[in-house]
Design a protein around this motif. Structure first.
Motif, PDB file in Angstrom:
ATOM      1  N   TYR A 555      44.772  37.139  32.775  1.00 24.41           N
ATOM      2  CA  TYR A 555      45.323  35.790  32.680  1.00 24.41           C
ATOM      3  C   TYR A 555      46.780  35.821  32.216  1.00 24.41           C
ATOM      4  N   LEU A 556      47.081  36.648  31.215  1.00 24.12           N
ATOM      5  CA  LEU A 556      48.455  36.727  30.713  1.00 24.12           C
ATOM      6  C   LEU A 556      49.414  37.243  31.781  1.00 24.12           C
ATOM      7  N   ALA A 557      48.960  38.221  32.556  1.00 24.37           N
ATOM      8  CA  ALA A 557      49.816  38.712  33.645  1.00 24.37           C
ATOM      9  C   ALA A 557      50.086  37.591  34.640  1.00 24.37           C
ATOM     10  N   PHE A 558      49.057  36.832  34.968  1.00 18.84           N
ATOM     11  CA  PHE A 558      49.232  35.700  35.876  1.00 18.84           C
ATOM     12  C   PHE A 558      50.170  34.661  35.259  1.00 18.84           C
ATOM     13  N   PHE A 559      49.952  34.331  33.997  1.00 15.93           N
ATOM     14  CA  PHE A 559      50.723  33.272  33.348  1.00 15.93           C
ATOM     15  C   PHE A 559      52.208  33.612  33.293  1.00 15.93           C
ATOM     16  N   PHE A 590      48.364  25.917  39.971  1.00 18.86           N
ATOM     17  CA  PHE A 590      47.581  27.160  39.972  1.00 18.86           C
ATOM     18  C   PHE A 590      47.124  27.550  38.565  1.00 18.86           C
ATOM     19  N   LEU A 591      47.882  27.169  37.543  1.00 15.62           N
ATOM     20  CA  LEU A 591      47.433  27.437  36.175  1.00 15.62           C
ATOM     21  C   LEU A 591      46.168  26.634  35.866  1.00 15.62           C
ATOM     22  N   ASN A 592      46.178  25.345  36.230  1.00 18.43           N
ATOM     23  CA  ASN A 592      44.986  24.516  36.021  1.00 18.43           C
ATOM     24  C   ASN A 592      43.818  24.992  36.881  1.00 18.43           C
ATOM     25  N   LEU A 593      44.120  25.439  38.106  1.00 19.43           N
ATOM     26  CA  LEU A 593      43.071  25.961  38.987  1.00 19.43           C
ATOM     27  C   LEU A 593      42.440  27.212  38.378  1.00 19.43           C
ATOM     28  N   TYR A 594      43.275  28.090  37.842  1.00 16.50           N
ATOM     29  CA  TYR A 594      42.784  29.336  37.247  1.00 16.50           C
ATOM     30  C   TYR A 594      41.844  29.030  36.077  1.00 16.50           C
ATOM     31  N   ILE A 595      42.263  28.117  35.200  1.00 13.65           N
ATOM     32  CA  ILE A 595      41.434  27.746  34.044  1.00 13.65           C
ATOM     33  C   ILE A 595      40.134  27.091  34.495  1.00 13.65           C
ATOM     34  N   ALA A 596      40.224  26.222  35.517  1.00 10.99           N
ATOM     35  CA  ALA A 596      39.016  25.555  36.028  1.00 10.99           C
ATOM     36  C   ALA A 596      38.041  26.571  36.617  1.00 10.99           C
ATOM     37  N   LEU A 597      38.542  27.576  37.311  1.00 13.84           N
ATOM     38  CA  LEU A 597      37.673  28.597  37.905  1.00 13.84           C
ATOM     39  C   LEU A 597      36.954  29.405  36.824  1.00 13.84           C
ATOM     40  N   ILE A 598      37.661  29.728  35.745  1.00 12.66           N
ATOM     41  CA  ILE A 598      37.008  30.443  34.636  1.00 12.66           C
ATOM     42  C   ILE A 598      35.888  29.585  34.040  1.00 12.66           C
ATOM     43  N   LEU A 626      43.587  33.578  46.023  1.00 12.10           N
ATOM     44  CA  LEU A 626      44.845  32.843  46.230  1.00 12.10           C
ATOM     45  C   LEU A 626      45.729  32.921  44.982  1.00 12.10           C
ATOM     46  N   CYS A 627      45.107  32.818  43.811  1.00 13.23           N
ATOM     47  CA  CYS A 627      45.885  32.942  42.570  1.00 13.23           C
ATOM     48  C   CYS A 627      46.536  34.318  42.471  1.00 13.23           C
ATOM     49  N   ASN A 628      45.821  35.355  42.871  1.00 12.97           N
ATOM     50  CA  ASN A 628      46.404  36.693  42.833  1.00 12.97           C
ATOM     51  C   ASN A 628      47.511  36.849  43.855  1.00 12.97           C
ATOM     52  N   ALA A 629      47.355  36.193  45.008  1.00 13.66           N
ATOM     53  CA  ALA A 629      48.418  36.237  46.013  1.00 13.66           C
ATOM     54  C   ALA A 629      49.690  35.593  45.477  1.00 13.66           C
ATOM     55  N   ILE A 630      49.550  34.477  44.763  1.00  9.15           N
ATOM     56  CA  ILE A 630      50.697  33.815  44.142  1.00  9.15           C
ATOM     57  C   ILE A 630      51.339  34.728  43.096  1.00  9.15           C
ATOM     58  N   THR A 631      50.504  35.416  42.306  1.00  6.61           N
ATOM     59  CA  THR A 631      51.012  36.330  41.276  1.00  6.61           C
ATOM     60  C   THR A 631      51.836  37.452  41.902  1.00  6.61           C
ATOM     61  N   LEU A 632      51.303  38.057  42.953  1.00  6.94           N
ATOM     62  CA  LEU A 632      52.023  39.156  43.609  1.00  6.94           C
ATOM     63  C   LEU A 632      53.306  38.657  44.270  1.00  6.94           C
ATOM     64  N   TRP A 633      53.267  37.453  44.822  1.00  9.11           N
ATOM     65  CA  TRP A 633      54.472  36.894  45.421  1.00  9.11           C
ATOM     66  C   TRP A 633      55.557  36.697  44.351  1.00  9.11           C
ATOM     67  N   MET A 698      42.906  43.987  46.905  1.00 13.07           N
ATOM     68  CA  MET A 698      43.850  43.196  46.105  1.00 13.07           C
ATOM     69  C   MET A 698      43.450  41.724  46.075  1.00 13.07           C
ATOM     70  N   PHE A 699      42.924  41.226  47.189  1.00  9.78           N
ATOM     71  CA  PHE A 699      42.519  39.819  47.236  1.00  9.78           C
ATOM     72  C   PHE A 699      41.324  39.559  46.319  1.00  9.78           C
ATOM     73  N   LEU A 700      40.403  40.513  46.228  1.00  9.48           N
ATOM     74  CA  LEU A 700      39.195  40.333  45.432  1.00  9.48           C
ATOM     75  C   LEU A 700      39.319  40.879  44.015  1.00  9.48           C
ATOM     76  N   LEU A 701      40.462  41.491  43.682  1.00  6.55           N
ATOM     77  CA  LEU A 701      40.629  42.090  42.357  1.00  6.55           C
ATOM     78  C   LEU A 701      40.396  41.106  41.215  1.00  6.55           C
ATOM     79  N   PRO A 702      40.912  39.863  41.265  1.00  2.00           N
ATOM     80  CA  PRO A 702      40.635  38.932  40.154  1.00  2.00           C
ATOM     81  C   PRO A 702      39.144  38.651  39.985  1.00  2.00           C
TER      82      PRO A 702
END
Length: 867
Positions: A555-559, A590-598, A626-633, A698-702
């Protein structure tokens, strides 16, 4: 050269000890027997005793032209009259049934079985040291030419075991290799539950191919044409009511199983396992095609009466059969795993070459289907393929260099039998390995939730016990040249359920090995090896810390990566192609989406089975991807902003890296992780997974971190393998009763098939049945098992501790106070700051990756020079 039983000193030894099991007289080869017609004339149907609901008539005694007496005596039966030599029955391949044999085959296998059961005869047999042991004629179709006088290839031996595996030898049960006095070098076990004939044939034929390779090594001192005598293949099936019926038909075609011979009790004692022994000379396909093999194979088939899980199957292998067989090396295989043609030899060679090796494993590969079609059709299988490959390229070589492999996969691994043995006090590797068998039913012996979860990874416990065994100094090795392919889950519920067991078991087993690392000091290792192993335990402890905090770290890496690339304005905004202020909106979404998914994953993990929420889990995996794709981008765009955009700017690249902190952290971290994946894969000459499976991984890593870890931690109270035990006996086979024989001695009265024609008929029916594929059966879900309140409460405490630790890290490192402190005391060249913890995370992961890469390279060097 044809194998001759009478020239084999082992069989001469056997004949002296084993011939007394034959109640009926033996006739030497070449003795003239009556024809079936002549036998009918001498049989007085009036004196035939009633057998069940039918009479035994001469018209039913049309046996094979080479008539042989059953291994058990008739009630008033007339012996064959030696009047003329009718010759030995030696069929050609493919076997041709005699005229009339298949006239009623249209009704199929069930009719043939029903006829055999009705035509069984009541027999009197003497017990062998108080145990029921019977020999039955093998189907005439599979008896090879020139082998009609070889007992192990013409007669199947059945033993009804009525004891616990630990008491097998103490109760004076025997096995043919023991009676023959053979030295067993390789003891191979294939464990199965309800696998179908396709999976069974896949593994069995691969094993037969490996044995043929060993027999073909004519220059070897150990192997050669007679090498098959040093190998025993043991198939252990977990539960008679669970075994796949078509798999039993394959075993019937091999001569290793017969219907109508099993008993569910002997002298009032319940049978715990049905043991069949036969030396087969044929290879069977999943469609029933039978062809001659290139060498004989000693097969021991143990069909357990009850379903008591894989650990109990291994206890039959190690504790019941092992003391009689006394092998040098034990090879463990799961049905469905397919070793390559030389893999078993490669594993054995490791033990033969390195006397200090106590265990070894090969490379487990994903069975990708024909033309790697599975990688194209299933992203889930592709991601697992990448995971398996990188583990075999980086992790297993690293652990092999140190000398301690944390887990030898039960699907394909090998152990030195001597290294497994317990000490005089009864403690040791096998005692610890089987300790978990009594825990998973309900916390036997006062075991807590921690210990029961730990024993879900019993193979990890076994590896730790071998390396730390007192004063013996065993090591574990990885043998890259020994490869085996296996099926992986392709459905999300199956994948999550499998990883729940793996993650919980490995997590708590890792805690156990880390806490008791000091046992390495008493293991008898030399000082250098002990120092190296101590380094490995420190490395494993660091890995354990990152595993425990993986939820927060991801999460911190994403944030921080997304926030740093989207909070800027103008061209520095990673989404400036949308609008000047689009970055902040994307970040918030995407931050709210990430928290909602958890949150959704937590709720589903606490209340639902994966099978009941598969669409929610599938959608969560896609959105996490998708969240990981945004992170890598964002990471890539940050690197793009920090590198020169002209040729002149690259002239002083070292200075550029030294002065640009953002470039240091991101580039070094990405290069040390994904860059090393490429380099190490090419170094091992296995780069293809980088092109076929990297994107899916990479897509399924999260999801590996957030979904699998969340589900595993929320289901700590579930300490089962996901299947229910069969604790009852069906009592549908009939028993063997004690009676007084004609001579006054106590004998057993059993009802068994005796007409070889019936055996041949059922063999042919099995072959015909396998040619017709059965309809696919839908999976029926079992009702959820109620767990004890104590287990659920313990689960809650661990989950709170785990989530609490990760949440505290997230709150602290994303708090306004901490970020203001960073802005005040830490400066970067951009003016947008990187969090110090993120810097620590990048550097730590880069360091761990560098260690893995160096050890992977060292493994290749050691392998090149034969170390």
């Amino acid at each position: 050269m044809a194998y001759n039983q009478h020239n084999d000193p082992y069989n001469q030894h056997h004949n002296a000890q084993y011939s007394h099991l034959n109640v009926a007289p033996e006739y030497p080869p070449g003795t003239a027997y009556a024809t079936p017609q002549e036998y009918d004339q001498q049989w007085d149907s009036k004196s035939a005793k009633s057998i069940g609901s039918s009479q035994y008539h001469g018209s039913q005694a049309h046996l094979n032209p080479q008539y042989e007496m059953s291994q058990v005596s008739l009630h008033g039966g007339a012996p064959p009259v030696p009047t003329m030599n009718y010759g030995a029955y030696q069929p050609d391949y493919p076997p041709q049934p005699r005229p009339g044999m298949l006239q009623d085959m249209g009704s199929g296998y069930s009719m043939a079985r029903e006829k055999l059961m009705k035509r069984r005869s009541v027999r009197q047999v003497e017990l062998r040291d108080g145990n029921l042991v019977l020999d039955f004629q093998a189907p005439s179709h599979i008896v090879p030419k020139g082998m009609t006088d070889v007992e192990e290839m013409t007669k199947m031996r059945y033993t009804a075991a009525t004891c616990d595996p630990d008491d097998f030898m103490r109760r004076k049960y025997t096995l043919r290799p023991y009676l023959y006095g053979r030295r067993t070098e390789l003891f191979i076990v294939m464990t199965m539950y309800n696998e179908d004939e396709v999976l069974f044939v896949k593994t069995m034929n691969a094993v037969i191919k490996n044995i043929a390779h060993l027999c073909g090594r004519t220059r070897s001192k150990m192997w050669g044409p007679e090498g098959w005598k040093k190998i025993v293949v043991c198939v252990v099936s977990d539960g008679r009511n669970k075994v796949n019926k078509r798999t039993l038909q394959v075993l019937t075609l091999m001569g290793c199983f017969q219907e109508g011979v099993m008993k569910d009790e002997v002298g009032g004692k319940d049978v715990t396992a049905h043991i069949f022994e036969f030396t087969t000379n044929v290879i069977v396909t999943d469609t029933g095609e039978v062809s001659p093999g290139s060498c004989p194979v000693q097969v021991l088939f143990c069909l357990k009466e009850q379903n008591k899980k894989k650990l109990n199957s291994h206890r039959w292998f190690f504790n019941a059969f092992g003391p009689l067989i006394k092998p040098n090396v034990c090879v463990l295989l799961d049905v469905g795993t397919k070793p390559t043609g030389t893999s078993i030899y490669e594993l054995w060679k490791c033990f033969d070459k390195h006397k200090g090796v106590g265990g070894a494993c090969g490379e487990i590969c994903v069975d990708t289907g024909r033309g790697c079609s599975l990688l194209l059709t299933s992203p889930l299988a592709a991601s697992q393929n990448f995971e398996y490959k990188m583990s075999n390229i980086l992790d297993k070589p690293l652990e092999s260099v140190f000398g301690y492999i944390s887990v030898l996969p039960g699907a394909f691994s090998a152990y030195r039998y001597k290294a497994l043995q317990n000490g005089p006090d009864g403690k040791g590797p096998l005692a610890s390995y089987f300790k978990g068998e009594t825990m998973h039913g309900g916390g036997a012996d006062g075991a807590g939730l921690f210990e029961r979860n730990m024993y879900l990874a019993e193979d990890r416990i076994l590896c730790f016990e071998i390396v730390t065994k007192k004063r013996e100094g065993w090591t574990l090795k990885y043998v890259k040249s020994a490869k085996a392919s296996t099926d992986v889950p392709t459905s999300i519920p199956e994948f999550i359920s499998q990883r729940r067991r793996w993650l919980n078991g490995s997590l708590f087993a890792s805690f156990h090995s880390t806490i008791f690392f000091w046992r390495i000091w008493t293991s008898g290792q030399n000082p250098i090896r002990m120092f190296i192993l101590q380094i490995e335990f420190i490395y494993n402890a660091v890995q354990l810390f990152f595993t425990w905090t993986s939820l927060a770290n991801f999460y911190l890496a994403f944030f921080f990566l997304v926030s740093s690339a989207t909070n800027a304005s103008g061209k520095n905004n990673a989404f400036n192609f949308l609008s000047a202020s689009a970055g902040k909106d994307v970040f918030e979404i995407f931050l709210n989406l990430y928290i909602a998914l958890i949150f959704v994953t937590t709720v589903c993990s606490l209340g639902n089975r994966p099978q009941g929420s598969k669409w929610i889990y599938a959608l969560s995996m896609i959105l996490f991807g998708l969240c990981n794709a945004i992170t890598l981008w964002c990471a890539g765009y940050t690197v793009y902003l920090n590198v020169p955009h002209t040729v002149n700017g690259w002239e002083d690249f070292p200075h550029l890296v030294a002065t640009n902190k953002a470039l240091q952290e991101i580039v070094i971290s990405l290069a040390a992780t994904y860059g090393l994946y490429f380099v190490a894969s090419f170094m091992h000459f296995e780069p293809w997974h980088m092109f076929t499976s990297f994107i899916q991984y990479m897509f399924l890593l999260p999801s590996y971190v957030n979904i699998l870890m969340m589900y595993a931690m929320c289901n700590l109270h579930d300490v089962t393998w996901g299947t229910k035990g069969d604790n009852g006996a069906a009592k549908d086979l009939g028993g063997a009763k004690k009676i007084k024989g004609d001579d006054g001695k106590e004998v057993m009265e059993v009802e068994v098939p005796t007409a070889r024609e019936d055996v041949d008929r059922l063999w042919a029916a099995s072959r015909s049945s396998l040619k017709i594929k059965p309809p696919e059966e839908k999976e029926h879900r079992d009702a959820a098992t109620k767990q004890a309140d104590h287990d659920r409460n313990s689960r809650t405490n661990v989950v709170l501790a785990w989530i609490g630790t990760n949440m505290i890290m997230i709150i602290v490192f994303t708090s306004t106070a901490f970020l203001n402190w960073v802005n005040k005391h830490v400066e970067t060249t951009q003016g947008s700051d990187f969090n110090p913890y993120l810097s620590f995370l990048f550097i730590a992961l880069a360091g761990l990756s560098a260690i893995r890469f160096v050890c992977s390279a060292l493994y290749l060097v050691f392998r090149l020079f034969g170390f």
